[in-house]
Design a protein around this motif. Structure first.
Motif, PDB file in Angstrom:
ATOM      1  N   GLU A  15     -10.261  -1.681   0.804  1.00  0.00           N
ATOM      2  CA  GLU A  15     -11.325  -0.666   0.833  1.00  0.00           C
ATOM      3  C   GLU A  15     -10.734   0.727   1.084  1.00  0.00           C
ATOM      4  O   GLU A  15     -11.156   1.709   0.466  1.00  0.00           O
ATOM      5  N   ARG A  16      -9.740   0.815   1.976  1.00  0.00           N
ATOM      6  CA  ARG A  16      -9.111   2.107   2.243  1.00  0.00           C
ATOM      7  C   ARG A  16      -8.393   2.634   1.002  1.00  0.00           C
ATOM      8  O   ARG A  16      -8.480   3.817   0.667  1.00  0.00           O
ATOM      9  N   LEU A  17      -7.686   1.745   0.323  1.00  0.00           N
ATOM     10  CA  LEU A  17      -6.951   2.160  -0.864  1.00  0.00           C
ATOM     11  C   LEU A  17      -7.898   2.564  -1.994  1.00  0.00           C
ATOM     12  O   LEU A  17      -7.652   3.547  -2.710  1.00  0.00           O
ATOM     13  N   GLN A  18      -8.976   1.824  -2.151  1.00  0.00           N
ATOM     14  CA  GLN A  18      -9.935   2.200  -3.177  1.00  0.00           C
ATOM     15  C   GLN A  18     -10.560   3.556  -2.859  1.00  0.00           C
ATOM     16  O   GLN A  18     -10.826   4.364  -3.759  1.00  0.00           O
TER      17      GLN A  18
ATOM     18  N   ALA B 188       0.831  -1.205   0.000  1.00  0.00           N
ATOM     19  CA  ALA B 188       0.000   0.000   0.000  1.00  0.00           C
ATOM     20  C   ALA B 188       0.866   1.255   0.000  1.00  0.00           C
ATOM     21  O   ALA B 188       0.554   2.245  -0.677  1.00  0.00           O
ATOM     22  N   ASP B 189       1.991   1.235   0.749  1.00  0.00           N
ATOM     23  CA  ASP B 189       2.893   2.388   0.760  1.00  0.00           C
ATOM     24  C   ASP B 189       3.538   2.591  -0.599  1.00  0.00           C
ATOM     25  O   ASP B 189       3.745   3.725  -1.046  1.00  0.00           O
ATOM     26  N   VAL B 190       3.873   1.474  -1.280  1.00  0.00           N
ATOM     27  CA  VAL B 190       4.443   1.578  -2.619  1.00  0.00           C
ATOM     28  C   VAL B 190       3.419   2.171  -3.573  1.00  0.00           C
ATOM     29  O   VAL B 190       3.745   3.009  -4.421  1.00  0.00           O
ATOM     30  N   CYS B 191       2.156   1.753  -3.434  1.00  0.00           N
ATOM     31  CA  CYS B 191       1.088   2.326  -4.264  1.00  0.00           C
ATOM     32  C   CYS B 191       1.035   3.837  -4.109  1.00  0.00           C
ATOM     33  O   CYS B 191       0.959   4.579  -5.099  1.00  0.00           O
ATOM     34  N   ARG B 192       1.099   4.292  -2.862  1.00  0.00           N
ATOM     35  CA  ARG B 192       1.029   5.738  -2.615  1.00  0.00           C
ATOM     36  C   ARG B 192       2.254   6.446  -3.183  1.00  0.00           C
ATOM     37  O   ARG B 192       2.153   7.546  -3.737  1.00  0.00           O
ATOM     38  N   GLN B 193       3.432   5.815  -3.045  1.00  0.00           N
ATOM     39  CA  GLN B 193       4.647   6.434  -3.562  1.00  0.00           C
ATOM     40  C   GLN B 193       4.611   6.527  -5.081  1.00  0.00           C
ATOM     41  O   GLN B 193       5.036   7.535  -5.664  1.00  0.00           O
ATOM     42  N   VAL B 194       4.093   5.478  -5.725  1.00  0.00           N
ATOM     43  CA  VAL B 194       3.947   5.507  -7.177  1.00  0.00           C
ATOM     44  C   VAL B 194       3.014   6.632  -7.587  1.00  0.00           C
ATOM     45  O   VAL B 194       3.294   7.403  -8.510  1.00  0.00           O
ATOM     46  N   ARG B 195       1.907   6.759  -6.897  1.00  0.00           N
ATOM     47  CA  ARG B 195       0.928   7.789  -7.241  1.00  0.00           C
ATOM     48  C   ARG B 195       1.512   9.190  -7.036  1.00  0.00           C
ATOM     49  O   ARG B 195       1.267  10.096  -7.840  1.00  0.00           O
ATOM     50  N   GLU B 196       2.314   9.363  -5.986  1.00  0.00           N
ATOM     51  CA  GLU B 196       2.915  10.673  -5.732  1.00  0.00           C
ATOM     52  C   GLU B 196       3.972  11.020  -6.773  1.00  0.00           C
ATOM     53  O   GLU B 196       4.066  12.163  -7.229  1.00  0.00           O
ATOM     54  N   SER B 197       4.790  10.037  -7.154  1.00  0.00           N
ATOM     55  CA  SER B 197       5.888  10.313  -8.082  1.00  0.00           C
ATOM     56  C   SER B 197       5.422  10.362  -9.528  1.00  0.00           C
ATOM     57  O   SER B 197       6.064  10.996 -10.365  1.00  0.00           O
ATOM     58  N   ASN B 198       4.325   9.692  -9.829  1.00  0.00           N
ATOM     59  CA  ASN B 198       3.838   9.656 -11.210  1.00  0.00           C
ATOM     60  C   ASN B 198       2.318   9.649 -11.209  1.00  0.00           C
ATOM     61  O   ASN B 198       1.693   8.611 -11.386  1.00  0.00           O
ATOM     62  N   PRO B 199       1.690  10.811 -11.013  1.00  0.00           N
ATOM     63  CA  PRO B 199       0.226  10.871 -10.922  1.00  0.00           C
ATOM     64  C   PRO B 199      -0.486  10.392 -12.177  1.00  0.00           C
ATOM     65  O   PRO B 199      -1.663  10.006 -12.110  1.00  0.00           O
ATOM     66  N   ALA B 200       0.196  10.390 -13.321  1.00  0.00           N
ATOM     67  CA  ALA B 200      -0.454   9.964 -14.558  1.00  0.00           C
ATOM     68  C   ALA B 200      -0.591   8.448 -14.656  1.00  0.00           C
ATOM     69  O   ALA B 200      -1.381   7.944 -15.460  1.00  0.00           O
ATOM     70  N   SER B 201       0.171   7.699 -13.862  1.00  0.00           N
ATOM     71  CA  SER B 201       0.088   6.239 -13.907  1.00  0.00           C
ATOM     72  C   SER B 201      -1.238   5.751 -13.330  1.00  0.00           C
ATOM     73  O   SER B 201      -1.739   6.288 -12.341  1.00  0.00           O
ATOM     74  N   GLN B 202      -1.771   4.711 -13.949  1.00  0.00           N
ATOM     75  CA  GLN B 202      -2.947   4.025 -13.430  1.00  0.00           C
ATOM     76  C   GLN B 202      -2.464   2.867 -12.553  1.00  0.00           C
ATOM     77  O   GLN B 202      -1.634   2.070 -12.981  1.00  0.00           O
ATOM     78  N   VAL B 203      -2.965   2.787 -11.326  1.00  0.00           N
ATOM     79  CA  VAL B 203      -2.473   1.801 -10.363  1.00  0.00           C
ATOM     80  C   VAL B 203      -3.511   0.710 -10.153  1.00  0.00           C
ATOM     81  O   VAL B 203      -4.663   0.986  -9.802  1.00  0.00           O
ATOM     82  N   VAL B 204      -3.076  -0.531 -10.386  1.00  0.00           N
ATOM     83  CA  VAL B 204      -3.927  -1.702 -10.178  1.00  0.00           C
ATOM     84  C   VAL B 204      -3.378  -2.492  -9.005  1.00  0.00           C
ATOM     85  O   VAL B 204      -2.216  -2.924  -9.027  1.00  0.00           O
ATOM     86  N   LEU B 205      -4.168  -2.672  -7.956  1.00  0.00           N
ATOM     87  CA  LEU B 205      -3.770  -3.481  -6.815  1.00  0.00           C
ATOM     88  C   LEU B 205      -3.979  -4.954  -7.159  1.00  0.00           C
ATOM     89  O   LEU B 205      -4.990  -5.322  -7.757  1.00  0.00           O
ATOM     90  N   ILE B 206      -3.012  -5.806  -6.786  1.00  0.00           N
ATOM     91  CA  ILE B 206      -3.177  -7.243  -7.001  1.00  0.00           C
ATOM     92  C   ILE B 206      -2.871  -7.975  -5.698  1.00  0.00           C
ATOM     93  O   ILE B 206      -1.974  -7.593  -4.948  1.00  0.00           O
TER      94      ILE B 206
END
Length: 242
Positions: free
Chosen positions: A212-215, A182-200
């Motif tokens: 649910e929190r991440l969604q 989840a922290d990596v997801c947030r870091q990805v979103r912060e460093s590259n807001p244009a990326s689409q993030v899919v949780l697996i």
């Protein structure tokens, strides 16, 4: 198309060929590095990402196919073109089976090569972040067949290192060995807001509150293991649209 000058590594033991190709690609706006043998090429690849590598198939020491296999371990998203003056034989088929984009004859048809490079760089880049080697390799093969470029990271540190501004979609396992997915997801979103993030994840019930929190934070999709492949490919197709 990528949003930085495309970077190309040219590897050939013929210094004149390297110099001529480097001059041409530099004049066309590409960011060029050159190596004349495999060991130097690998040092360069470990030091920076390349969008494309042009590899001479026959070189002293490490040949182009062996070099590509090593490059793929470090930068799986790099597009490889192998160049050869030796038509026929099984090596070209082996190179394509290993994941090289094309095997082209020397002397190189430059207009054709430029068109193929442009086509390759127009493919959406997907970053797969998962510590399961077999899963990553299977996804690499599957997504490449679907027309994607695919980069691989096995932990959060690698994910951050290999994330490019042009990465269209990032698939991130929520259970990573070195940090919370989840922290990596947030870091990805912060460093590259244009990326689409899919949780697996394969732990649907156990991680439901975190999911649910991440969604709620606005992440784009969730796919559960074992994957429903039509669902996964449909999700990627939807999110990879420019």
């Amino acid at each position: 198309m990528i949003d930085h000058p495309p970077s190309i590594l040219i590897v050939d033991d013929d210094e004149d060929i390297c110099e001529n190709m480097a001059d041409i690609f530099t004049d066309l706006g590409f960011d060029i590095d050159v190596a004349h043998e495999g060991r130097t090429a690998l040092e360069l690849v470990r030091g920076r990402p390349y969008d494309v590598v042009l590899l001479d198939l026959k070189m002293p020491g490490m040949d182009g196919l062996s070099l590509y296999r090593e490059i793929k371990k470090v930068q799986a998203g790099t597009v490889a073109f192998l160049l050869t003056a030796y038509a026929g034989g099984s090596t070209a088929g082996e190179a394509l089976a290993a994941g090289a984009s094309q095997v082209l004859a020397k002397p190189v048809d430059l207009p054709l090569l430029l068109r193929l490079i442009d086509e390759a760089l127009d493919r959406p880049l997907v970053l797969v972040v998962d510590d399961d080697d077999d899963l990553c390799l299977n996804l690499w093969d599957l997504l490449r067949e679907q027309g994607y470029r695919v980069c691989i990271a096995h932990d959060g540190r690698q994910a951050v290192e290999r994330l490019r501004t042009s990465t269209r979609v990032v698939l991130i396992d929520l259970n990573l060995p070195d940090r919370d997915g989840a922290d990596v997801c947030r870091q990805v979103r912060e460093s590259n807001p244009a990326s689409q993030v899919v949780l697996i994840t394969g732990h649907r019930a156990e991680l439901e509150p975190k999911i649910e929190r991440l969604q709620a934070e606005g992440f784009d999709a969730i796919c559960y293991k074992p994957f429903d492949l039509p669902e996964l490919l449909g999700t990627l197709e939807r999110l990879a649209q420019p």
